[in-house]
Design a protein around this motif. Structure first.
Motif, mmCIF file in Angstrom:
data_model
loop_
_atom_site.group_PDB
_atom_site.id
_atom_site.type_symbol
_atom_site.label_atom_id
_atom_site.label_comp_id
_atom_site.label_asym_id
_atom_site.label_seq_id
_atom_site.Cartn_x
_atom_site.Cartn_y
_atom_site.Cartn_z
ATOM 1 N N VAL A 16 0.810 -1.096 -0.021
ATOM 2 C CA VAL A 16 0.101 -0.035 -0.050
ATOM 3 C C VAL A 16 0.887 1.175 -0.123
ATOM 4 O O VAL A 16 1.843 1.555 1.096
ATOM 5 C CB VAL A 16 -0.963 0.002 1.309
ATOM 6 C CG1 VAL A 16 -1.770 1.352 1.052
ATOM 7 C CG2 VAL A 16 -1.826 -1.254 1.371
ATOM 8 N N ARG A 17 0.934 1.937 -0.958
ATOM 9 C CA ARG A 17 1.395 3.473 -1.021
ATOM 10 C C ARG A 17 0.564 4.558 -1.314
ATOM 11 O O ARG A 17 -0.475 4.366 -2.051
ATOM 12 C CB ARG A 17 2.428 3.266 -2.233
ATOM 13 C CG ARG A 17 3.466 2.292 -2.168
ATOM 14 C CD ARG A 17 4.710 2.579 -1.281
ATOM 15 N NE ARG A 17 5.168 4.019 -1.717
ATOM 16 C CZ ARG A 17 5.989 4.841 -0.807
ATOM 17 N NH1 ARG A 17 5.964 4.491 0.462
ATOM 18 N NH2 ARG A 17 6.700 5.649 -1.487
ATOM 19 N N TYR A 18 0.988 5.438 -1.101
ATOM 20 C CA TYR A 18 -0.182 6.795 -1.089
ATOM 21 C C TYR A 18 0.765 7.937 -1.423
ATOM 22 O O TYR A 18 1.937 8.146 -1.308
ATOM 23 C CB TYR A 18 -0.901 7.103 0.049
ATOM 24 C CG TYR A 18 -0.350 7.476 1.332
ATOM 25 C CD1 TYR A 18 0.172 8.747 1.591
ATOM 26 C CD2 TYR A 18 0.011 6.556 2.300
ATOM 27 C CE1 TYR A 18 0.783 9.154 2.915
ATOM 28 C CE2 TYR A 18 0.763 6.723 3.497
ATOM 29 C CZ TYR A 18 1.170 7.997 3.570
ATOM 30 O OH TYR A 18 1.963 8.295 4.873
ATOM 31 N N ARG A 19 0.136 9.102 -1.699
ATOM 32 C CA ARG A 19 0.760 10.349 -1.974
ATOM 33 C C ARG A 19 -0.446 11.347 -1.486
ATOM 34 O O ARG A 19 -1.746 11.338 -1.645
ATOM 35 C CB ARG A 19 0.701 10.678 -3.594
ATOM 36 C CG ARG A 19 1.538 11.952 -3.726
ATOM 37 C CD ARG A 19 2.010 12.261 -5.116
ATOM 38 N NE ARG A 19 2.872 11.228 -5.723
ATOM 39 C CZ ARG A 19 4.011 10.776 -5.430
ATOM 40 N NH1 ARG A 19 4.689 11.347 -4.562
ATOM 41 N NH2 ARG A 19 4.384 9.634 -5.665
ATOM 42 N N ALA A 20 0.217 12.402 -0.713
ATOM 43 C CA ALA A 20 -0.556 13.289 0.020
ATOM 44 C C ALA A 20 0.118 14.566 -0.389
ATOM 45 O O ALA A 20 1.246 15.163 -0.472
ATOM 46 C CB ALA A 20 -0.406 13.357 1.513
ATOM 47 N N LYS A 21 -0.783 15.595 -1.033
ATOM 48 C CA LYS A 21 -0.147 16.845 -1.714
ATOM 49 C C LYS A 21 -0.864 17.863 -0.824
ATOM 50 O O LYS A 21 -1.742 17.885 -0.103
ATOM 51 C CB LYS A 21 -0.846 17.048 -3.103
ATOM 52 C CG LYS A 21 -0.207 16.066 -4.097
ATOM 53 C CD LYS A 21 -0.695 16.259 -5.445
ATOM 54 C CE LYS A 21 -0.163 15.285 -6.478
ATOM 55 N NZ LYS A 21 -0.509 15.822 -7.751
ATOM 56 N N GLY A 22 -0.122 19.107 -0.798
ATOM 57 C CA GLY A 22 -0.527 20.244 0.044
ATOM 58 C C GLY A 22 -0.264 19.978 1.397
ATOM 59 O O GLY A 22 0.753 19.618 1.761
ATOM 60 N N GLU A 23 -0.929 20.634 2.300
ATOM 61 C CA GLU A 23 -0.764 20.851 3.586
ATOM 62 C C GLU A 23 -1.229 19.666 4.373
ATOM 63 O O GLU A 23 -1.972 19.116 4.219
ATOM 64 C CB GLU A 23 -1.390 22.203 4.202
ATOM 65 C CG GLU A 23 -0.902 23.471 3.701
ATOM 66 C CD GLU A 23 -1.316 24.621 4.292
ATOM 67 O OE1 GLU A 23 -1.342 24.582 5.537
ATOM 68 O OE2 GLU A 23 -1.853 25.549 3.881
ATOM 69 N N LEU A 24 -0.361 19.589 5.485
ATOM 70 C CA LEU A 24 -0.692 18.362 6.313
ATOM 71 C C LEU A 24 -1.167 19.319 7.727
ATOM 72 O O LEU A 24 -0.423 20.011 8.185
ATOM 73 C CB LEU A 24 0.434 17.372 6.776
ATOM 74 C CG LEU A 24 0.974 16.585 5.957
ATOM 75 C CD1 LEU A 24 2.083 15.622 6.230
ATOM 76 C CD2 LEU A 24 -0.167 15.915 5.242
ATOM 77 N N GLY A 25 -2.528 18.889 8.122
ATOM 78 C CA GLY A 25 -3.092 19.712 9.277
ATOM 79 C C GLY A 25 -2.844 19.137 10.466
ATOM 80 O O GLY A 25 -3.052 17.762 10.447
ATOM 81 N N TYR A 26 -2.574 19.844 11.739
ATOM 82 C CA TYR A 26 -2.744 19.332 12.840
ATOM 83 C C TYR A 26 -1.621 18.236 13.086
ATOM 84 O O TYR A 26 -2.226 17.069 13.555
ATOM 85 C CB TYR A 26 -4.338 19.253 13.266
ATOM 86 C CG TYR A 26 -4.192 18.705 14.969
ATOM 87 C CD1 TYR A 26 -3.967 19.626 15.800
ATOM 88 C CD2 TYR A 26 -5.019 17.723 15.228
ATOM 89 C CE1 TYR A 26 -3.977 19.243 17.218
ATOM 90 C CE2 TYR A 26 -5.358 17.336 16.547
ATOM 91 C CZ TYR A 26 -4.765 18.293 17.507
ATOM 92 O OH TYR A 26 -4.722 17.852 18.671
ATOM 93 N N PRO A 27 -0.363 18.133 12.707
ATOM 94 C CA PRO A 27 0.436 17.098 13.132
ATOM 95 C C PRO A 27 0.404 17.048 14.885
ATOM 96 O O PRO A 27 0.675 17.737 15.286
ATOM 97 C CB PRO A 27 1.677 17.401 12.418
ATOM 98 C CG PRO A 27 1.624 18.988 12.244
ATOM 99 C CD PRO A 27 0.316 19.414 12.155
ATOM 100 N N HIS A 28 0.123 15.932 15.132
ATOM 101 C CA HIS A 28 0.141 15.570 16.643
ATOM 102 C C HIS A 28 0.380 14.023 17.059
ATOM 103 O O HIS A 28 0.451 13.320 15.968
ATOM 104 C CB HIS A 28 -1.426 16.140 17.145
ATOM 105 C CG HIS A 28 -2.411 15.063 16.906
ATOM 106 N ND1 HIS A 28 -2.902 15.273 15.557
ATOM 107 C CD2 HIS A 28 -3.150 14.234 17.612
ATOM 108 C CE1 HIS A 28 -3.905 14.305 15.506
ATOM 109 N NE2 HIS A 28 -4.078 13.725 16.749
#
Length: 162
Positions: A16-28
């Motif tokens: 399983v592979r993914y791609r996330a574009k843009g901002e990552l919100g609320y890294p916690h």
């Protein structure tokens, strides 16, 4: 929010592979008991990405409905925890350790600290193992490593063409 144009990630085995574009919100860091069990660890690092900015690039996760509101995605082959998903939300949370470059995303908050380990404050005081890995052991592990590399590959495992 943590901005970066394009982030990739996935499970340990590469199914399983993914791609996330843009901002990552609320890294916690979430310390709730459900996240502890889902991660098999003391906490789970998470950040949200808009669904419109998220795609699977290989395979698909299996899902476990951990509550009436939340499901958790993981690799059905190697078991890596990958997602914390509220299906009706316009974002999906990714596990920060599944990113190809997890060091690039610094958490900005901790949540559910009522379940945080009481001894975390003492971690920096623990002694370090006196001997690092030997070059022979490191080479043996590297030569037999079946873990997907921290970048996208056209084929995986290496040598496969389909």
């Amino acid at each position: 929010m943590t901005a970066e144009a394009d982030r990739s990630g996935g499970c340990q085995c590469g199914a399983v592979r993914y791609r996330a574009k843009g901002e990552l919100g609320y890294p916690h860091l979430c310390h709730c008991r459900m996240c502890q069990k889902a991660a098999g660890n003391y906490f789970m690092p998470l950040a949200g990405v808009m669904r419109s900015d998220f795609t699977f690039t290989r395979g698909a996760p299996k899902w476990f409905q951990s509550s009436d509101l939340v499901r958790r995605g993981f690799c059905g082959d190697c078991g890596t925890p990958l997602f914390y998903d509220i299906p009706e939300a316009d974002f999906i949370n990714i596990t920060l350790g599944s990113l190809d470059n997890p060091d690039a995303v610094k958490p900005v908050m901790q949540s559910n600290t009522g379940r945080k380990m009481s001894w975390f404050h003492a971690l920096d005081g623990l002694p370090l193992e006196p001997q690092p890995e030997t070059p022979e052991r490191e080479n043996t592990i590297a030569a037999s490593n079946h873990q997907h590399p921290d970048h996208d590959t056209q084929h995986w495992p290496l040598g496969e063409t389909s």
